[in-house]
Write a protein that holds these residues in place. Structure first.
Motif, PDB file in Angstrom:
ATOM      1  N   PHE A 271     -72.130  -9.066  16.101  1.00 43.01           N
ATOM      2  CA  PHE A 271     -71.965 -10.566  16.938  1.00 43.01           C
ATOM      3  C   PHE A 271     -70.790 -10.864  17.093  1.00 43.01           C
ATOM      4  CE2 PHE A 271     -76.693 -10.854  16.757  1.00 43.01           C
ATOM      5  CZ  PHE A 271     -77.029 -11.167  18.205  1.00 43.01           C
ATOM      6  N   ARG A 275     -71.388  -8.278  21.599  1.00 45.23           N
ATOM      7  CA  ARG A 275     -72.710  -9.058  21.624  1.00 45.23           C
ATOM      8  C   ARG A 275     -73.653  -8.078  22.351  1.00 45.23           C
ATOM      9  NH1 ARG A 275     -73.073 -14.258  20.121  1.00 45.23           N
ATOM     10  NH2 ARG A 275     -74.998 -14.338  21.189  1.00 45.23           N
ATOM     11  N   LYS A 279     -77.080  -7.231  20.217  1.00 45.93           N
ATOM     12  CA  LYS A 279     -78.437  -7.661  20.601  1.00 45.93           C
ATOM     13  C   LYS A 279     -79.426  -6.339  20.681  1.00 45.93           C
ATOM     14  CE  LYS A 279     -77.430 -11.794  23.211  1.00 45.93           C
ATOM     15  NZ  LYS A 279     -77.789 -12.432  24.627  1.00 45.93           N
ATOM     16  N   LYS A 280     -78.783  -5.510  21.091  1.00 45.12           N
ATOM     17  CA  LYS A 280     -79.504  -4.007  21.058  1.00 45.12           C
ATOM     18  C   LYS A 280     -80.071  -3.755  19.768  1.00 45.12           C
ATOM     19  CE  LYS A 280     -79.551   0.733  22.888  1.00 45.12           C
ATOM     20  NZ  LYS A 280     -80.716   0.633  23.424  1.00 45.12           N
ATOM     21  N   ALA A 282     -79.994  -5.687  17.124  1.00 49.20           N
ATOM     22  CA  ALA A 282     -80.923  -6.518  16.324  1.00 49.20           C
ATOM     23  C   ALA A 282     -82.340  -6.389  16.851  1.00 49.20           C
ATOM     24  CB  ALA A 282     -80.392  -7.847  16.690  1.00 49.20           C
ATOM     25  N   CYS A 283     -82.627  -6.216  18.257  1.00 49.13           N
ATOM     26  CA  CYS A 283     -83.913  -6.229  18.863  1.00 49.13           C
ATOM     27  C   CYS A 283     -84.541  -4.896  18.503  1.00 49.13           C
ATOM     28  CB  CYS A 283     -83.973  -6.214  20.310  1.00 49.13           C
ATOM     29  SG  CYS A 283     -83.413  -7.814  20.825  1.00 49.13           S
ATOM     30  N   GLU A 334     -83.956 -12.640  13.583  1.00 48.64           N
ATOM     31  CA  GLU A 334     -84.115 -13.576  14.944  1.00 48.64           C
ATOM     32  C   GLU A 334     -83.436 -14.690  15.254  1.00 48.64           C
ATOM     33  OE1 GLU A 334     -88.938 -12.466  15.465  1.00 48.64           O
ATOM     34  OE2 GLU A 334     -88.422 -14.075  14.116  1.00 48.64           O
ATOM     35  N   LEU A 337     -80.350 -14.204  17.204  1.00 43.27           N
ATOM     36  CA  LEU A 337     -80.782 -13.745  18.476  1.00 43.27           C
ATOM     37  C   LEU A 337     -80.901 -15.176  19.526  1.00 43.27           C
ATOM     38  CD1 LEU A 337     -83.048 -10.678  18.454  1.00 43.27           C
ATOM     39  CD2 LEU A 337     -80.673 -10.771  19.435  1.00 43.27           C
TER      40      LEU A 337
END
Length: 338
Positions: A271, A275, A279-280, A282-283, A334, A337
Motif C-alpha cells: 500500500f 495501491r 488491493k488486488k 489483499a482481496c 480488511e 482496505l
C-alpha cells in the motif's frame, strides 16, 4: 494464487542473502569457541537448504548455497534481474520481508541445546547490513525497522491482544525461532513430503533450515508442476495448502499466526507504493483465507465425529486456535482496505 511463490532467481537471492548475513556475523564474533559453533551451524543450515532445494525442484535449482553467496556479492545487479515485471515490487517485498525477519542459530536437529547459547554478535551491525540491503532492493533505509515493528504489531493483534511492545518483541522471537513448534512432530509431518527419501539428521536439518529461512513447500504429486515454494504468508492461503501444511495447522497454530503476520506486513508495504496491486493482493488473500477457514472448520467437524481421545481433543483445540488466527489476519487486511 501465485503471488507468494518463488522463482528460482528469487529463491537464490533470499537464501543467499540470509547466508551472507550469517557469514558477516561470524566474522564479527570475538569469542573463538562461539565462532566455531556458529560456523558449524551455518554449515548445517547450508546443507539443509541444499537438500530442501534439490528435492523440491532438482531441475530448476541446480546451484548450491555457496554459489548463491557468490552471486549475491553483487546484489544490486542480481536484484534488478530477479524482481522485474508486472509484480516486481510485490516480489521484492515478499523476499525482503523474509530476509529482515530471518534470525539465525535456531535449532536444526534433535539437540535443542546445541546452539542455544548463540546470538547475533552485534545487533547494530546486523541492522546496518539490513539498511544497506534495503537500498539494493530499492527500499528506504528505515524499511527493515518498519517491517519488524509491523510484524510485532500484527502478531499481537492476531493473538487477540492489545498491542504491547514487550509481548510483541517476545512474540516475534518466539515465532521466528520456531520455539512453539512441537519440533519432532513437525519434522515427522513435513520430511516425507518436502524431502522424500531423506531420513535422520539430513531430513531434520532440511525441514528446519527451510522453515527458519521462511520457505514452505506446498503441493505434491497431484499438483501441476509438483512442489512449489511459498513465502511471506502464502502457505496459509487456501489454494496453497497441501498435505504437509494442512497437517501443520493441526500441530502448530503458531505457524498460522506467524504466517498471517507476514502476510499483513507484505500487504502494508504494498500500500505504500502500488495501491492497485495492494488491493488486488489483499482481496484475493481474503478470499483464500476464507477458503482456509472453511477447510479448518470441516477438519474440526470430522475430528469431532470420532471417538474423542486426548490427542484428537488437542487437534480440535489447535484447529480452533488456527481459525481464530486466520480470522485475525482477515480482520487486519480488511482494515487496510477501508
Amino acid at each position: 494464487m501465485d503471488y507468494f511463490g518463488l522463482t528460482r532467481c528469487q529463491a537464490m537471492v533470499m537464501f543467499g542473502q540470509q547466508y551472507l548475513l550469517v557469514v558477516s556475523d561470524i566474522k564479527r564474533e570475538p569469542d573463538y569457541a562461539k565462532k566455531a559453533l556458529k560456523e558449524k551451524w551455518l554449515s548445517q543450515w547450508k546443507d539443509g537448504i541444499d537438500t530442501f532445494i534439490n528435492k523440491i525442484n532438482k531441475e530448476a535449482f541446480t546451484d548450491d548455497i555457496s554459489y548463491l553467496a557468490k552471486i549475491t556479492e553483487s546484489p544490486m545487479k542480481f536484484t534488478d534481474k530477479c524482481f522485474s515485471g508486472e509484480y516486481g515490487y510485490l516480489n521484492r517485498v515478499k523476499v525482503f520481508v523474509e530476509i529482515v525477519l530471518f534470525c539465525p542459530y535456531y535449532q536444526l536437529d534433535d539437540e535443542p541445546e546445541k546452539y542455544k547459547q548463540l546470538q547475533i554478535s552485534d545487533q547494530e551491525q546486523w541492522k546496518q547490513e539490513l539498511r544497506v540491503l534495503a537500498g539494493y532492493f530499492k527500499f528506504s533505509p528505515n524499511t527493515p525497522e518498519r517491517i519488524k515493528e509491523n510484524f510485532k504489531k500484527a502478531l499481537a493483534h492476531i493473538n487477540g491482544k492489545q498491542f504491547n511492545p514487550f509481548f510483541a518483541l517476545v512474540g516475534a522471537l518466539f515465532f521466528v525461532l520456531l520455539a512453539p513448534f512441537a519440533i519432532p512432530a513437525i519434522v515427522a509431518l513435513l520430511a516425507p513430503i518436502i524431502v522424500p527419501g531423506v531420513y535422520g539428521a539430513a531430513a531434520y536439518a532440511a525441514v528446519m533450515a527451510a522453515l527458519g529461512g521462511g520457505a514452505v513447500a506446498v503441493g505434491g504429486a497431484g499438483m501441476a508442476g509438483g512442489f512449489a515454494v511459498v513465502v511471506a504468508g502464502g502457505a496459509i492461503l487456501g489454494a496453497a495448502a497441501g498435505a504437509g501444511v494442512s497437517s501443520l495447522l493441526k500441530e502448530s497454530p503458531e505457524f498460522v499466526a506467524s504466517q498471517g503476520a507476514k502476510l499483513i506486513v507484505v500487504v502494508k508495504e504494498l500500500f505504500l507504493d502500488d495501491r492497485v496491486v495492494a488491493k488486488k493482493v489483499a482481496c484475493d488473500s481474503i478470499k483464500q483465507l476464507r477458503q482456509s477457514i472453511r477447510s479448518v472448520e470441516d477438519e474440526a467437524d470430522d475430528l469431532r465425529s470420532k471417538d474423542m481421545t486426548d490427542d484428537l481433543k488437542r487437534q480440535v483445540e489447535n484447529l480452533n486456535k488456527t481459525k481464530k488466527y486466520l480470522d485475525g489476519t482477515i480482520n487486519q487486511i480488511e482494515e487496510l482496505l477501508e
